[in-house]
Design a protein around this motif. Structure first.
Motif, PDB file in Angstrom:
ATOM      1  N   SER A   1      45.102  31.365  45.496  1.00 41.62           N
ATOM      2  CA  SER A   1      44.611  31.185  46.861  1.00 41.62           C
ATOM      3  C   SER A   1      45.346  32.094  47.840  1.00 41.62           C
ATOM      4  O   SER A   1      44.753  32.583  48.802  1.00 41.62           O
ATOM      5  CB  SER A   1      44.761  29.721  47.275  1.00 41.62           C
ATOM      6  OG  SER A   1      46.117  29.336  47.261  1.00 41.62           O
ATOM      7  N   VAL A   2      46.655  32.366  47.615  1.00 41.02           N
ATOM      8  CA  VAL A   2      47.405  33.263  48.500  1.00 41.02           C
ATOM      9  C   VAL A   2      46.878  34.684  48.373  1.00 41.02           C
ATOM     10  O   VAL A   2      46.731  35.411  49.352  1.00 41.02           O
ATOM     11  CB  VAL A   2      48.908  33.183  48.183  1.00 41.02           C
ATOM     12  CG1 VAL A   2      49.670  34.260  48.945  1.00 41.02           C
ATOM     13  CG2 VAL A   2      49.456  31.822  48.548  1.00 41.02           C
ATOM     14  N   ILE A   3      46.572  35.123  47.129  1.00 41.41           N
ATOM     15  CA  ILE A   3      45.993  36.462  46.920  1.00 41.41           C
ATOM     16  C   ILE A   3      44.638  36.539  47.618  1.00 41.41           C
ATOM     17  O   ILE A   3      44.304  37.539  48.257  1.00 41.41           O
ATOM     18  CB  ILE A   3      45.868  36.759  45.414  1.00 41.41           C
ATOM     19  CG1 ILE A   3      47.272  36.838  44.771  1.00 41.41           C
ATOM     20  CG2 ILE A   3      45.128  38.062  45.182  1.00 41.41           C
ATOM     21  CD1 ILE A   3      47.252  36.975  43.268  1.00 41.41           C
TER      22      ILE A   3
ATOM     23  N   ASP B   1      53.473  35.286  52.851  1.00 41.30           N
ATOM     24  CA  ASP B   1      54.682  34.983  52.082  1.00 41.30           C
ATOM     25  C   ASP B   1      54.367  34.974  50.591  1.00 41.30           C
ATOM     26  O   ASP B   1      53.363  34.401  50.162  1.00 41.30           O
ATOM     27  CB  ASP B   1      55.249  33.617  52.495  1.00 41.30           C
ATOM     28  CG  ASP B   1      55.768  33.640  53.922  1.00 41.30           C
ATOM     29  OD1 ASP B   1      56.005  34.748  54.443  1.00 41.30           O
ATOM     30  OD2 ASP B   1      55.929  32.545  54.493  1.00 41.30           O
ATOM     31  N   GLY B   2      55.234  35.576  49.805  1.00 35.30           N
ATOM     32  CA  GLY B   2      55.081  35.553  48.352  1.00 35.30           C
ATOM     33  C   GLY B   2      54.395  36.766  47.774  1.00 35.30           C
ATOM     34  O   GLY B   2      54.329  36.917  46.564  1.00 35.30           O
ATOM     35  N   ILE B   3      53.847  37.675  48.598  1.00 33.83           N
ATOM     36  CA  ILE B   3      53.130  38.860  48.101  1.00 33.83           C
ATOM     37  C   ILE B   3      53.929  40.111  48.453  1.00 33.83           C
ATOM     38  O   ILE B   3      54.442  40.246  49.560  1.00 33.83           O
ATOM     39  CB  ILE B   3      51.712  38.940  48.691  1.00 33.83           C
ATOM     40  CG1 ILE B   3      50.803  37.927  48.002  1.00 33.83           C
ATOM     41  CG2 ILE B   3      51.119  40.326  48.560  1.00 33.83           C
ATOM     42  CD1 ILE B   3      49.361  38.036  48.382  1.00 33.83           C
ATOM     43  N   TRP B   4      54.041  41.017  47.487  1.00 33.34           N
ATOM     44  CA  TRP B   4      54.621  42.336  47.746  1.00 33.34           C
ATOM     45  C   TRP B   4      53.729  43.402  47.124  1.00 33.34           C
ATOM     46  O   TRP B   4      52.912  43.123  46.258  1.00 33.34           O
ATOM     47  CB  TRP B   4      56.053  42.425  47.213  1.00 33.34           C
ATOM     48  CG  TRP B   4      56.164  42.428  45.721  1.00 33.34           C
ATOM     49  CD1 TRP B   4      56.160  43.483  44.878  1.00 33.34           C
ATOM     50  CD2 TRP B   4      56.300  41.267  44.875  1.00 33.34           C
ATOM     51  NE1 TRP B   4      56.281  43.083  43.575  1.00 33.34           N
ATOM     52  CE2 TRP B   4      56.377  41.732  43.540  1.00 33.34           C
ATOM     53  CE3 TRP B   4      56.377  39.901  45.125  1.00 33.34           C
ATOM     54  CZ2 TRP B   4      56.502  40.870  42.463  1.00 33.34           C
ATOM     55  CZ3 TRP B   4      56.504  39.053  44.049  1.00 33.34           C
ATOM     56  CH2 TRP B   4      56.574  39.539  42.737  1.00 33.34           C
TER      57      TRP B   4
ATOM     58  N   SER C   1      38.698  56.333  49.652  1.00 36.81           N
ATOM     59  CA  SER C   1      39.054  55.170  48.835  1.00 36.81           C
ATOM     60  C   SER C   1      40.546  54.914  48.941  1.00 36.81           C
ATOM     61  O   SER C   1      41.342  55.844  49.078  1.00 36.81           O
ATOM     62  CB  SER C   1      38.657  55.378  47.363  1.00 36.81           C
ATOM     63  OG  SER C   1      39.398  56.431  46.795  1.00 36.81           O
ATOM     64  N   LEU C   2      40.911  53.638  48.899  1.00 39.07           N
ATOM     65  CA  LEU C   2      42.315  53.203  48.925  1.00 39.07           C
ATOM     66  C   LEU C   2      42.482  52.091  47.897  1.00 39.07           C
ATOM     67  O   LEU C   2      41.813  51.063  47.985  1.00 39.07           O
ATOM     68  CB  LEU C   2      42.701  52.700  50.317  1.00 39.07           C
ATOM     69  CG  LEU C   2      44.124  52.134  50.456  1.00 39.07           C
ATOM     70  CD1 LEU C   2      45.150  53.213  50.172  1.00 39.07           C
ATOM     71  CD2 LEU C   2      44.342  51.545  51.838  1.00 39.07           C
ATOM     72  N   THR C   3      43.326  52.299  46.913  1.00 38.28           N
ATOM     73  CA  THR C   3      43.599  51.313  45.870  1.00 38.28           C
ATOM     74  C   THR C   3      45.003  50.751  46.061  1.00 38.28           C
ATOM     75  O   THR C   3      45.981  51.515  46.082  1.00 38.28           O
ATOM     76  CB  THR C   3      43.470  51.940  44.476  1.00 38.28           C
ATOM     77  OG1 THR C   3      42.152  52.471  44.319  1.00 38.28           O
ATOM     78  CG2 THR C   3      43.725  50.899  43.393  1.00 38.28           C
ATOM     79  N   ILE C   4      45.090  49.448  46.229  1.00 39.74           N
ATOM     80  CA  ILE C   4      46.374  48.772  46.472  1.00 39.74           C
ATOM     81  C   ILE C   4      46.717  47.933  45.244  1.00 39.74           C
ATOM     82  O   ILE C   4      45.902  47.128  44.793  1.00 39.74           O
ATOM     83  CB  ILE C   4      46.295  47.869  47.714  1.00 39.74           C
ATOM     84  CG1 ILE C   4      45.901  48.686  48.936  1.00 39.74           C
ATOM     85  CG2 ILE C   4      47.618  47.162  47.946  1.00 39.74           C
ATOM     86  CD1 ILE C   4      45.570  47.844  50.141  1.00 39.74           C
ATOM     87  N   ARG C   5      47.898  48.108  44.713  1.00 40.77           N
ATOM     88  CA  ARG C   5      48.395  47.274  43.621  1.00 40.77           C
ATOM     89  C   ARG C   5      49.525  46.404  44.160  1.00 40.77           C
ATOM     90  O   ARG C   5      50.465  46.906  44.774  1.00 40.77           O
ATOM     91  CB  ARG C   5      48.896  48.130  42.461  1.00 40.77           C
ATOM     92  CG  ARG C   5      47.782  48.855  41.724  1.00 40.77           C
ATOM     93  CD  ARG C   5      48.271  49.620  40.496  1.00 40.77           C
ATOM     94  NE  ARG C   5      49.138  50.738  40.849  1.00 40.77           N
ATOM     95  CZ  ARG C   5      50.456  50.742  40.720  1.00 40.77           C
ATOM     96  NH1 ARG C   5      51.062  49.678  40.240  1.00 40.77           N
ATOM     97  NH2 ARG C   5      51.173  51.789  41.061  1.00 40.77           N
ATOM     98  N   GLY C   6      49.362  45.087  43.943  1.00 41.90           N
ATOM     99  CA  GLY C   6      50.351  44.150  44.453  1.00 41.90           C
ATOM    100  C   GLY C   6      50.658  43.039  43.467  1.00 41.90           C
ATOM    101  O   GLY C   6      50.099  42.973  42.369  1.00 41.90           O
ATOM    102  N   ALA C   7      51.555  42.151  43.876  1.00 45.15           N
ATOM    103  CA  ALA C   7      51.964  41.028  43.025  1.00 45.15           C
ATOM    104  C   ALA C   7      52.262  39.829  43.914  1.00 45.15           C
ATOM    105  O   ALA C   7      52.531  39.966  45.111  1.00 45.15           O
ATOM    106  CB  ALA C   7      53.178  41.393  42.175  1.00 45.15           C
ATOM    107  N   CYS C   8      52.204  38.649  43.300  1.00 43.63           N
ATOM    108  CA  CYS C   8      52.452  37.394  44.017  1.00 43.63           C
ATOM    109  C   CYS C   8      53.364  36.511  43.184  1.00 43.63           C
ATOM    110  O   CYS C   8      53.120  36.316  41.987  1.00 43.63           O
ATOM    111  CB  CYS C   8      51.129  36.677  44.311  1.00 43.63           C
ATOM    112  SG  CYS C   8      51.347  35.133  45.228  1.00 43.63           S
TER     113      CYS C   8
END
Length: 558
Positions: free
Chosen positions: A506-508, A466-469, A488-495
């Motif tokens: 801590s959620v990340i 919850d809280g991450i997209w 390689s796989l690069t993921i960009r996300g936000a919280c």
């Protein structure tokens, strides 16, 4: 107008209450009472609290400062690099895990932090109590109709009493010892000014059955004292007592105290080589600690003196040194400071996380703001999903085309080898066989080590807390040469957690741990590194954190 303050000290075997008033002539104690706890049940403790308040003539049981015995409170001193103040809480919570034997989620904790700019570090006094012990304490207070303004540990109260008396020598390092004869326990602290470096309890008697349980009176403390089981100024408990002769039991106690003090001082000297102890101050029953101070001074080769409490009783007598911790608790009500620990405030800030819904009573304006803040992440996720499908289609198409080309090349080579085998020598045939096996190995590696992107995306979606997209990702699968490949796989996300900013990190971290542990996602990768964590601001009121997760397999041989 005179201000009134009441302090309540809860020990394993006794309950102490001090009532004082502050007027033009300073602070004056009106009543001081000590009551023995007659058993180990909760009802016995509630009865002792109520009796002590009644004997101290406390009319209003609200606004009382509460001090809890040190046996139930954990205190640790440590230092961390100097950080911006908004980052203190998260950094201290992370560092405290190295020093406490419990999970911080099972504790009610607070801290006092002092900036030491000359050393570029932050000195931290971390104080905590287990949640079950705190809830039991709150049950006692509730049943006794006590409304506390703060709850702190005995170490903080004793340190405040010492600092109040020794204010002129605040730069000195002092060891203070509060001897509780009822429980046969001595509480030891080492402080400089109001900064606590060490705190521990010393059991003064050797018990075959071990130490008393937390929050329960020891067997020796359960027996009531002479009379009504209480010591009170109103009942004349401060009358002079004849000094007792030294007994073998007393000698045993002071010898045990000496050995444990030496251990504590040795530990302090190793941990803080730049600080030198100036003297030791004893609190407790004067008839006991007075002869002890002389003997301890000779053995420790350090000044050991009996403490002093400057406040007088209504009869003009000096206060008993057994009330040192209670006095420190009472002084906090008249001299508050913003850095003082309060378990009541800490308990309110450790509320469990809840999902934001309109049923929580938000007004329409707040609801519109929150819905607007949640709409943007949903739109971003839709765009990311569309981009992901496009990337997936392109990657699958490229993989299929590459496989077709490699298969056609293999067939062509096999055809050429078929028509020329009769003319080859045995050595040439062996070389061709070895070459064929190498190429077969390449093909097997392509099949065994291929990465199915659809499975990765499915596992990634299931790992989102919850809280991450997700804001985007990049996937690369390259051939370095005929024998090595790199994925390689690069993921960009936000919280974004509007109610619990302090837990976004801590959620990340939890999300990173999930993808590492999930074989459906991590299969084919050798490392996953979290980096580029930053704070972004949508408007002056809402901020969120962004991060980048890099997963790779470093050129493994097929």
């Amino acid at each position: 107008m005179a201000r009134q303050g009441v302090s309540l000290v809860i020990r394993p075997g006794t309950v102490e209450v001090i009532q004082a008033v502050q007027g033009l002539q300073g602070i004056r104690v009106t009543h001081a009472t000590r009551v023995s706890v007659k058993g180990s049940d909760d009802a016995h403790m509630v009865e002792a609290i109520s009796t002590a308040l009644d004997l101290a003539h406390v009319k209003t049981r609200s606004g009382i400062g509460v001090c809890l015995a040190a046996q139930d409170v954990l205190l640790r001193f440590f230092t961390i690099p100097l950080l911006p103040k908004p980052e203190w809480t998260n950094a201290i919570q992370f560092e405290a895990r190295k020093y406490v034997p419990f999970k911080t989620s099972d504790l009610i904790w607070c801290y006092q932090a002092v900036e030491q700019r000359a050393a570029s570090q932050l000195a931290v006094v971390f104080t905590a109590i287990r949640k079950d012990a705190f809830e039991r304490l709150q049950g006692w207070l509730s049943q006794a109709d006590v409304q506390a303004t703060f709850i702190e540990g005995q170490s903080s109260s004793l340190a405040r009493a010492v600092a109040n008396v020794q204010s002129a020598r605040s730069a000195e390092v002092v060891a203070a010892i509060d001897v509780d004869e009822a429980a046969s326990v001595a509480h030891v602290i080492i402080l400089k000014g109001d900064l606590l470096y060490l705190a521990r309890d010393i059991n003064l008697t050797a018990r075959a059955g071990g130490e008393p349980a937390l929050m329960e009176p020891s067997p020796e403390a359960a027996a009531p004292t002479v009379g009504e089981g209480a010591a009170s100024f109103d009942q004349g408990s401060e009358t002079e007592r004849a000094p007792e002769t030294a007994s073998s039991n007393e000698d045993h106690r002071v010898e045990r105290l000496l050995g444990e003090i030496r251990l504590s001082l040795d530990f302090f000297a190793r941990e803080h080589p730049g600080l030198a102890l100036s003297r030791v101050v004893l609190f407790g029953d004067a008839h006991t600690v007075q002869p002890w101070s002389v003997w301890l001074s000779e053995q420790l080769h350090c000044p050991v003196e009996v403490g002093a409490l400057p406040l007088a009783t209504p009869r003009g007598q000096s206060m008993s040194l057994e009330y040192a911790s209670a006095l420190g608790t009472m002084l906090r009500q008249f001299k508050p400071a913003p850095t003082q620990c309060n378990f009541l405030v800490s308990a309110k800030s450790v509320a469990p996380r809840v999902t934001v819904t309109l049923s929580r009573g938000l007004n329409p304006q707040e609801a519109r703001v929150i819905l607007k803040a949640m709409t943007k992440p949903l739109a971003i996720q839709s765009v990311v999903a569309a981009i992901g499908l496009g990337v997936l289609w392109y990657v699958v198409r490229q993989n299929v085309a590459t496989a077709h080309a490699q298969l056609a090349a293999a067939k062509q080579q096999q055809h050429e080898m078929k028509w020329k085998l009769d003319a080859r020598s045995q050595e040439e045939l062996a070389a061709l066989q070895q070459q064929a096996q190498q190429r077969i190995g390449v093909l097997r590696g392509l099949v065994d080590d291929r990465v199915i992107v659809t499975e990765k995306l499915d596992a990634l979606a299931r790992a989102l807390p919850d809280g991450i997209w997700l804001e985007g990702f990049r996937y690369d699968n390259r051939f370095l040469d005929q024998t090595r490949t790199e994925t390689s796989l690069t993921i960009r996300g936000a919280c974004f957690l509007p109610e619990e900013k302090s837990t976004e990190l801590s959620v990340i971290g939890e999300f990173t741990s999930r993808v590492r542990r999930d074989p459906r996602f991590f299969n084919g990768f050798t490392s996953a590194q979290l980096g580029e964590i930053s704070v972004k601001e949508d408007n002056p009121r809402y901020t969120y954190r962004t991060f980048k997760l890099n997963c790779s397999s470093s050129g493994k041989r097929l």
